[in-house]
Design an enzyme around this catalytic site. Structure first.
Site, PDB file in Angstrom:
ATOM      1  N   GLU A   1       0.842  -1.205   0.000  1.00 27.15           N
ATOM      2  CA  GLU A   1       0.000   0.000   0.000  1.00 27.15           C
ATOM      3  C   GLU A   1       0.876   1.255   0.000  1.00 27.15           C
ATOM      4  O   GLU A   1       0.797   2.092   0.894  1.00 27.15           O
ATOM      5  CB  GLU A   1      -0.953  -0.043   1.193  1.00 27.15           C
ATOM      6  CG  GLU A   1      -1.887  -1.251   1.120  1.00 27.15           C
ATOM      7  CD  GLU A   1      -2.947  -1.286   2.206  1.00 27.15           C
ATOM      8  OE1 GLU A   1      -2.985  -0.362   3.041  1.00 27.15           O
ATOM      9  OE2 GLU A   1      -3.740  -2.239   2.227  1.00 27.15           O
TER      10      GLU A   1
ATOM     11  N   HIS B   1     -18.338  -9.194   5.445  1.00 27.59           N
ATOM     12  CA  HIS B   1     -16.982  -8.722   5.705  1.00 27.59           C
ATOM     13  C   HIS B   1     -16.335  -9.616   6.743  1.00 27.59           C
ATOM     14  O   HIS B   1     -16.893  -9.819   7.823  1.00 27.59           O
ATOM     15  CB  HIS B   1     -16.989  -7.268   6.202  1.00 27.59           C
ATOM     16  CG  HIS B   1     -15.610  -6.700   6.360  1.00 27.59           C
ATOM     17  ND1 HIS B   1     -15.204  -6.035   7.488  1.00 27.59           N
ATOM     18  CD2 HIS B   1     -14.542  -6.723   5.536  1.00 27.59           C
ATOM     19  CE1 HIS B   1     -13.935  -5.656   7.336  1.00 27.59           C
ATOM     20  NE2 HIS B   1     -13.511  -6.061   6.164  1.00 27.59           N
TER      21      HIS B   1
ATOM     22  N   GLU C   1      -7.391  -6.021  -2.970  1.00 23.56           N
ATOM     23  CA  GLU C   1      -6.916  -4.651  -2.782  1.00 23.56           C
ATOM     24  C   GLU C   1      -5.438  -4.674  -3.173  1.00 23.56           C
ATOM     25  O   GLU C   1      -5.101  -4.315  -4.291  1.00 23.56           O
ATOM     26  CB  GLU C   1      -7.132  -4.207  -1.344  1.00 23.56           C
ATOM     27  CG  GLU C   1      -6.694  -2.783  -1.102  1.00 23.56           C
ATOM     28  CD  GLU C   1      -6.680  -2.435   0.365  1.00 23.56           C
ATOM     29  OE1 GLU C   1      -7.096  -1.331   0.696  1.00 23.56           O
ATOM     30  OE2 GLU C   1      -6.229  -3.261   1.196  1.00 23.56           O
TER      31      GLU C   1
ATOM     32  N   HIS D   1      -8.595  -8.092   0.866  1.00 23.32           N
ATOM     33  CA  HIS D   1      -7.796  -6.908   1.187  1.00 23.32           C
ATOM     34  C   HIS D   1      -6.521  -7.321   1.925  1.00 23.32           C
ATOM     35  O   HIS D   1      -6.533  -8.288   2.697  1.00 23.32           O
ATOM     36  CB  HIS D   1      -8.612  -5.924   2.021  1.00 23.32           C
ATOM     37  CG  HIS D   1      -9.462  -5.027   1.164  1.00 23.32           C
ATOM     38  ND1 HIS D   1      -9.421  -3.661   1.231  1.00 23.32           N
ATOM     39  CD2 HIS D   1     -10.329  -5.332   0.177  1.00 23.32           C
ATOM     40  CE1 HIS D   1     -10.257  -3.151   0.333  1.00 23.32           C
ATOM     41  NE2 HIS D   1     -10.823  -4.145  -0.312  1.00 23.32           N
ATOM     42  N   GLU D   2      -5.459  -6.589   1.643  1.00 17.99           N
ATOM     43  CA  GLU D   2      -4.110  -6.873   2.191  1.00 17.99           C
ATOM     44  C   GLU D   2      -3.568  -8.251   1.815  1.00 17.99           C
ATOM     45  O   GLU D   2      -2.786  -8.834   2.586  1.00 17.99           O
ATOM     46  CB  GLU D   2      -4.071  -6.710   3.723  1.00 17.99           C
ATOM     47  CG  GLU D   2      -4.353  -5.320   4.210  1.00 17.99           C
ATOM     48  CD  GLU D   2      -5.834  -5.040   4.386  1.00 17.99           C
ATOM     49  OE1 GLU D   2      -6.580  -5.976   4.693  1.00 17.99           O
ATOM     50  OE2 GLU D   2      -6.243  -3.885   4.184  1.00 17.99           O
TER      51      GLU D   2
ATOM     52  N   GLU E   1      -8.839   4.822  -0.362  1.00 24.36           N
ATOM     53  CA  GLU E   1      -9.039   5.078   1.062  1.00 24.36           C
ATOM     54  C   GLU E   1      -7.897   5.891   1.670  1.00 24.36           C
ATOM     55  O   GLU E   1      -8.088   6.537   2.693  1.00 24.36           O
ATOM     56  CB  GLU E   1      -9.201   3.755   1.828  1.00 24.36           C
ATOM     57  CG  GLU E   1      -7.945   2.902   1.857  1.00 24.36           C
ATOM     58  CD  GLU E   1      -8.174   1.548   2.536  1.00 24.36           C
ATOM     59  OE1 GLU E   1      -9.279   1.020   2.437  1.00 24.36           O
ATOM     60  OE2 GLU E   1      -7.227   1.047   3.146  1.00 24.36           O
TER      61      GLU E   1
HETATM   62  C1  NOJ Z   1      -8.317  -2.184   5.526  1.00 17.38           C
HETATM   63  C2  NOJ Z   1      -9.144  -2.316   4.298  1.00 17.38           C
HETATM   64  O1  NOJ Z   1      -8.423  -1.960   3.157  1.00 17.38           O
HETATM   65  C3  NOJ Z   1     -10.371  -1.450   4.472  1.00 17.38           C
HETATM   66  O2  NOJ Z   1     -11.128  -1.441   3.285  1.00 17.38           O
HETATM   67  C4  NOJ Z   1     -11.156  -1.959   5.653  1.00 17.38           C
HETATM   68  O3  NOJ Z   1     -12.246  -1.102   5.858  1.00 17.38           O
HETATM   69  C5  NOJ Z   1     -10.303  -1.997   6.905  1.00 17.38           C
HETATM   70  N1  NOJ Z   1      -9.077  -2.677   6.667  1.00 17.38           N
HETATM   71  C6  NOJ Z   1     -11.013  -2.699   8.037  1.00 17.38           C
HETATM   72  O4  NOJ Z   1     -11.139  -4.061   7.730  1.00 17.38           O
HETATM   73 CA    CA Z   2      -5.924  -1.983   2.950  1.00 19.50          CA
END
Ligand code: NOJ
Ligand code: CA
Length: 711
Positions: free
Chosen positions: A173, A412, A501, A482-483, A507
């Site tokens: 990131e 989620h 992601e 994500h991550e 973000e």
């Molecule tokens: C990082 C994620 O990229 C984001 O989209 C998410 O809201 C937060 N973590 C919490 O899980």
């Molecule tokens: Ca992230």
């Protein structure tokens, strides 16, 4: 010495040669040429040329093993095989309907003097580059082995302009740095206010792939990998004096790189090259190097747009956590609510209403389950319960409300890095999703990985993300991770792994230093080369959206619209709040209209760091959509509409930056106009500084009265 040339088609010829000055094997496809040979000590070497110019100068190949031996020297060639493939396949979803897979393959069979170990190197030469991988055949003296290093080199021919992020084992990131190779030096890394993720950058001369480069004479080169599974991810160590890149593998907790059991192979190493930047963005080489879908029934896999209870947490208006602290329990034994919890039933219903009203297929809700009071930075084995909703999140009521409105819910599952715990809970979590009608899940891996010492991009986690995709497929669930490690085209093999992601998303404009206006003009050349990204575009309220001081989205409103076309994902978020979209309903119309699945894509013009203009044809329709974006400079994008049906008429609705728009001083100024256009029209789109243009082009047979022709 006598030179021996080999040109074989389809069969193996024993050679027993140790050293040649001339290539032992060559292959070519149009302008791309590959040479392979062994040097005098039996080191495998390859070179790649484009239009006779060296792209990769002679470079070493092979791997080192933990037992202090190396499969990189004293080889003889025992045979070679060559074949050509020209076939087509249709992805389950994507940027085009049909993909051509056209390459010449060379397999070089190698045997090591002494130990007699066998290794094959498979090269595939495409019109737009070369992929190669190591194959370890079944053999008596190499059964289970540990790779301690990879020797693979990419000796570049000059001090190219490079778009890079640091060689971090745990985060991708980062904003991109643009510099000459000789200037790569990733210390100090980004400022601490950007530190959402764990950062592990042991080598200040290491960079991550996809690595994008441009040569002084205008060639574009991209280095990455394809089909990363059962191996660790490859970073590149940069020799800033000689411009030689060497594979640098992400280690596991013990410092080992990859655990192999022959017969087996490594992922593909990919070199994409062209004299046109647009070719890099249109390349299908990485997808072609991945295996076809392992999921046979794909009818349940559906691209879609979604809104989410998300940006309100990112901007500090609401919280993920239900209570302020995990230890605040009231007389009823329940957590004491903090009154700012976003994922409450009434609020979720508001998003469902908004989605239903606007034809957005799905709603994501974060912060719905127990664990958020102490999730961040705790590095605990067990943090989240994936089947236990907070008291104010009535999962059954929400499911039936959503289904009555024809809206899908997106689950989620933030793991806070505890992937081992997620593996234990996965079946239960997916069963819960099935029970409540959730067809997709956004997973997350914020924080240090458990098992302890493993990295986000190491082999254990690489296989974890794949296990999650496989397991999700068993339950007909789509994944947005994500991550995770950055993608390598595995969405072909697991088409339910829709997006990741794995990069610096929109973000970051809510916290940290944000993303510079150039950011999205670099991402398609880097992060997106391996697959779709959940970038979360569509923030239309550009200023005053957070209590933090001096925060601003670093684009104009119209550029946010254009991102839906420029940045491909089959899962696209309309990331802003419903109440903000209500304020910009005319601009929001583009987000409602834009598809997430395409029959055709034409990248009209592109220059990494500067601009990209992309046109795409909606799946199963005659409608086209155009997105044009620029960096901090204003520009005109000329778009000849010669891809339209010559006999048809269209209405083009142009969402343009206002004349005085500017990402910094006047980002929310735009105008929307409709015109009659046809295949002879050339649009002249004006992009403000940090701006963009978005166009929807719909075929019409009537209803054109009063609409002016485009001039
Ligand atoms: C990082 C994620 O990229 C984001 O989209 C998410 O809201 C937060 N973590 C919490 O899980
Ligand atoms: Ca992230």
């Amino acid at each position: 010495m006598k030179h021996i040339y080999i040109l074989l088609l389809g069969y193996i010829m024993p050679l027993g040669l140790a050293a040649q000055e001339k290539p032992a094997v060559s292959a070519g496809m149009n302008k791309v040429k590959l040479d392979f040979r062994l040097d005098a000590q039996g080191h495998p070497e390859y070179a790649v040329y484009y239009d006779q110019k060296p792209i990769i100068k002679p470079s070493r190949l092979g791997v080192k093993l933990l037992d202090n031996t190396g499969l990189d020297h004293d080889f003889v060639i025992t045979g070679t095989e060559k074949k050509s493939i020209d076939e087509q396949w249709n992805p389950v979803w994507g940027e085009v309907k049909t993909i051509r897979n056209h390459y010449e393959q060379v397999i070089v069979h190698l045997k090591q003097n002494g130990p007699g170990r066998l290794m094959d190197i498979v090269f595939r030469v495409f019109e737009d580059g070369v992929g190669f991988r190591y194959v370890f055949p079944k053999q008596p003296d190499l059964k289970h082995f540990i790779v301690s290093d990879e020797v693979t080199e990419f000796a570049l021919a000059g001090n190219h302009k490079t778009f890079w992020i640091p060689g971090d084992y745990d985060s991708n990131e980062y904003p991109y740095t643009t510099s000459a190779i000789s200037e790569i030096n990733n210390q100090p890394i980004v400022a601490s206010s950007d530190d959402i993720a764990v950062k592990t950058v042991p080598d200040k001369y290491a960079v991550q792939t996809p690595l994008m480069m441009k040569t002084a004479d205008g060639l574009y080169i991209n280095i990455h990998e394809a089909a990363l599974v059962n191996y660790t991810s490859m970073q590149l160590h940069v020799d800033i004096a000689t411009y030689k890149l060497t594979a640098s593998l992400v280690p596991d907790a013990l410092g080992n790189k990859a655990y192999m059991s022959a017969p087996c192979h490594t992922p593909w190493r990919t070199i994409i090259v062209s004299d046109k930047a647009t070719d890099i963005l249109e390349s299908k080489m990485i997808l072609n190097l991945n295996d076809p879908s392992k999921i046979t029934n794909t009818s349940w896999i559906k691209p879609m747009k979604f809104v989410g209870v998300w940006w309100e947490m990112q901007t500090g208006k609401a919280t993920w956590n239900y209570a302020n602290r995990a230890d605040t329990v009231g007389t009823d034994g329940q957590l004491i609510p903090n009154k700012t919890h976003g994922a409450n039933t009434a609020n979720v219903k508001r998003y469902i209403d908004f989605a239903a009203k606007n034809g957005i297929q799905a709603v994501l809700v974060e912060g719905w389950n127990y664990g958020w009071e102490e999730w961040f930075g705790t590095w605990k084995e067990y943090v989240f319960d994936f089947v236990k909703p907070y008291p104010d999140f009535d999962v059954a009521a929400i499911t039936s409300y959503a289904s009555s409105k024809g809206v899908k819910m997106i689950m989620h599952n933030e793991t806070s890095g505890s992937a081992s715990d997620y593996e234990r809970q996965m079946d239960t979590a997916f069963r819960f999703m099935n029970k409540y009608g959730y067809t997709s899940v956004k997973t997350g891996y914020v924080g240090k990985i458990i098992p302890r010492g493993e990295h986000h991009d190491g082999e254990w986690m690489v296989n974890h993300y794949v296990r999650a995709a496989q397991k999700a497929a068993d339950y007909h669930i789509m994944i947005d991770a994500h991550e995770p490690v950055r993608p390598t085209g595995l969405q072909r093999t697991y088409p339910n792994w829709m997006a990741s992601e794995a990069g610096r998303g929109n973000e970051y404009n809510a916290f940290g230093h944000g993303n510079k206006p150039e950011h999205e003009t670099i991402m398609p050349f880097t992060r997106f080369m391996g697959g779709p990204m959940d970038y979360t575009p569509g923030i239309l309220k550009i200023t005053n959206y957070t209590s933090l001081p001096d925060k601003q989205i670093h684009t104009t409103v119209v550029k946010q619209l254009a991102l839906y076309v420029v940045l491909y994902s089959p899962l696209q978020m309309a990331a802003d709040l419903p109440e903000n979209y209500e304020k910009y309903l005319d601009a929001f119309q583009f987000i409602k209209d834009v598809p997430v699945d395409w029959d055709d894509t034409k990248v009209i013009e592109a220059e990494p760091g500067n601009y990209i203009t992309t046109a795409r044809k909606e799946k199963g329709s005659e409608n086209w959509f155009i997105g044009a974006i620029t960096n901090e400079n204003s520009r005109s994008a000329l778009v000849p509409l010669n891809f339209l049906d010559k006999k048809a008429k269209y209405i083009a609705t142009i969402y343009a930056d206002a004349v005085n728009a500017d990402w910094k001083t006047n980002p929310e100024a735009y105008r929307i106009n409709s015109y009659l256009v046809d295949a002879n029209t050339t649009l002249n789109l004006k992009l403000a500084k940090g701006g963009g243009a978005a166009v929807s082009i719909k075929q019409v047979t009537s209803g054109t009265k009063g609409i002016p022709s485009y001039k």
